[in-house]
Design a protein around this motif. Structure first.
Motif, mmCIF file in Angstrom:
data_model
loop_
_atom_site.group_PDB
_atom_site.id
_atom_site.type_symbol
_atom_site.label_atom_id
_atom_site.label_comp_id
_atom_site.label_asym_id
_atom_site.label_seq_id
_atom_site.Cartn_x
_atom_site.Cartn_y
_atom_site.Cartn_z
ATOM 1 N N THR A 27 -39.312 8.307 47.046
ATOM 2 C CA THR A 27 -39.684 9.240 48.106
ATOM 3 C C THR A 27 -41.163 9.575 47.986
ATOM 4 O O THR A 27 -41.797 9.316 46.961
ATOM 5 N N ALA A 28 -41.703 10.176 49.026
ATOM 6 C CA ALA A 28 -43.116 10.574 49.010
ATOM 7 C C ALA A 28 -43.375 11.616 47.924
ATOM 8 O O ALA A 28 -44.445 11.641 47.316
ATOM 9 N N ALA A 29 -42.393 12.451 47.645
ATOM 10 C CA ALA A 29 -42.552 13.472 46.608
ATOM 11 C C ALA A 29 -42.563 12.854 45.214
ATOM 12 O O ALA A 29 -43.234 13.342 44.310
ATOM 13 N N GLU A 30 -41.819 11.760 45.015
ATOM 14 C CA GLU A 30 -41.762 11.099 43.704
ATOM 15 C C GLU A 30 -42.972 10.198 43.440
ATOM 16 O O GLU A 30 -43.329 9.963 42.295
ATOM 17 N N ALA A 31 -43.575 9.680 44.496
ATOM 18 C CA ALA A 31 -44.607 8.652 44.377
ATOM 19 C C ALA A 31 -45.756 8.996 43.418
ATOM 20 O O ALA A 31 -46.165 8.142 42.638
ATOM 21 N N PRO A 32 -46.290 10.209 43.417
ATOM 22 C CA PRO A 32 -47.401 10.485 42.497
ATOM 23 C C PRO A 32 -47.009 10.418 41.012
ATOM 24 O O PRO A 32 -47.867 10.281 40.143
ATOM 25 N N PHE A 33 -45.725 10.509 40.711
ATOM 26 C CA PHE A 33 -45.278 10.552 39.322
ATOM 27 C C PHE A 33 -44.701 9.224 38.844
ATOM 28 O O PHE A 33 -44.209 9.128 37.734
ATOM 29 N N ILE A 34 -44.742 8.189 39.689
ATOM 30 C CA ILE A 34 -44.191 6.882 39.340
ATOM 31 C C ILE A 34 -45.342 5.916 39.100
ATOM 32 O O ILE A 34 -46.237 5.782 39.936
ATOM 33 N N GLU A 35 -45.309 5.247 37.985
ATOM 34 C CA GLU A 35 -46.337 4.256 37.676
ATOM 35 C C GLU A 35 -46.029 2.969 38.436
ATOM 36 O O GLU A 35 -44.898 2.479 38.408
ATOM 37 N N PRO A 36 -47.014 2.389 39.125
ATOM 38 C CA PRO A 36 -46.742 1.158 39.868
ATOM 39 C C PRO A 36 -46.422 0.003 38.921
ATOM 40 O O PRO A 36 -46.903 -0.035 37.789
ATOM 41 N N ALA A 37 -45.621 -0.930 39.395
ATOM 42 C CA ALA A 37 -45.253 -2.078 38.573
ATOM 43 C C ALA A 37 -46.461 -2.978 38.362
ATOM 44 O O ALA A 37 -47.315 -3.106 39.235
ATOM 45 N N LYS A 38 -46.541 -3.597 37.200
ATOM 46 C CA LYS A 38 -47.638 -4.511 36.891
ATOM 47 C C LYS A 38 -47.470 -5.823 37.647
ATOM 48 O O LYS A 38 -48.419 -6.514 37.937
ATOM 49 N N GLU A 39 -46.220 -6.173 37.942
ATOM 50 C CA GLU A 39 -45.901 -7.439 38.591
ATOM 51 C C GLU A 39 -44.761 -7.186 39.566
ATOM 52 O O GLU A 39 -43.867 -6.412 39.287
ATOM 53 N N SER A 40 -44.812 -7.853 40.710
ATOM 54 C CA SER A 40 -43.729 -7.664 41.660
ATOM 55 C C SER A 40 -42.473 -8.376 41.169
ATOM 56 O O SER A 40 -42.530 -9.256 40.327
ATOM 57 N N THR A 41 -41.356 -8.005 41.722
ATOM 58 C CA THR A 41 -40.079 -8.563 41.286
ATOM 59 C C THR A 41 -39.957 -10.029 41.663
ATOM 60 O O THR A 41 -40.451 -10.458 42.697
ATOM 61 N N LYS A 42 -39.326 -10.807 40.818
ATOM 62 C CA LYS A 42 -39.058 -12.221 41.100
ATOM 63 C C LYS A 42 -37.694 -12.383 41.758
ATOM 64 O O LYS A 42 -37.337 -13.441 42.224
ATOM 65 N N GLU A 43 -36.922 -11.328 41.778
ATOM 66 C CA GLU A 43 -35.586 -11.346 42.365
ATOM 67 C C GLU A 43 -35.700 -11.159 43.870
ATOM 68 O O GLU A 43 -36.456 -10.333 44.356
ATOM 69 N N THR A 44 -34.946 -11.941 44.607
ATOM 70 C CA THR A 44 -35.007 -11.853 46.061
ATOM 71 C C THR A 44 -34.447 -10.522 46.549
ATOM 72 O O THR A 44 -33.501 -9.990 45.984
ATOM 73 N N MET A 45 -35.055 -10.005 47.590
ATOM 74 C CA MET A 45 -34.562 -8.788 48.207
ATOM 75 C C MET A 45 -33.641 -9.130 49.384
ATOM 76 O O MET A 45 -33.169 -8.254 50.082
ATOM 77 N N MET A 46 -33.440 -10.445 49.623
ATOM 78 C CA MET A 46 -32.568 -10.911 50.698
ATOM 79 C C MET A 46 -31.541 -11.880 50.123
ATOM 80 O O MET A 46 -31.645 -13.087 50.322
ATOM 81 N N PRO A 47 -30.536 -11.401 49.402
ATOM 82 C CA PRO A 47 -29.584 -12.314 48.757
ATOM 83 C C PRO A 47 -28.729 -13.087 49.749
ATOM 84 O O PRO A 47 -28.155 -14.110 49.394
ATOM 85 N N TRP A 48 -28.649 -12.628 50.990
ATOM 86 C CA TRP A 48 -27.839 -13.330 51.980
ATOM 87 C C TRP A 48 -28.538 -14.584 52.491
ATOM 88 O O TRP A 48 -27.908 -15.451 53.064
#
Length: 107
Positions: A27-48
């Motif tokens: 959420t927008a409220a959580e965003a300032p407290f979350i560290e961004p990932a160093k690398e994007s995910t290799k797992e597909t976001m569209m399994p279908w």
């Protein structure tokens, strides 16, 4: 009001950020407290995606599936999957003799 002021961060003061253990939407409220990932995910976001091909491959067998694919598809071996702009994780070969040389948007 003193307690409220003590919890606010001043300009230039760092905020303690924590990395997510599992990728998820924040959420927008959580965003300032979350560290961004160093690398994007290799797992597909569209399994279908590709489920028909997987089903046909498992039912027909690899040899018959490839023969059908070459008969039905316009360019079955297109590395970009007929997209004008390649997916960021697509490895594009840049040498005809050395298969280890490639380029991609994302490492």
């Amino acid at each position: 009001s003193i307690r409220i002021m003590s919890s606010l961060k001043k300009a230039g003061e760092s905020v303690a950020r924590q990395a997510l253990k599992v990728p998820r939407a924040v959420t927008a409220a959580e965003a300032p407290f979350i560290e961004p990932a160093k690398e994007s995910t290799k797992e597909t976001m569209m399994p279908w995606r590709g489920w028909v091909s997987r089903m046909l491959r498992s039912n027909l067998g690899e040899e018959r599936y490839q023969a059908m694919r070459k008969l039905v598809f316009y360019r079955p071996d297109d590395i970009h999957d007929m997209n004008q702009i390649p997916n960021p994780s697509t490895k594009v070969p840049i040498s005809a003799t050395d298969p280890t040389l490639y380029r991609q948007f994302r490492n």
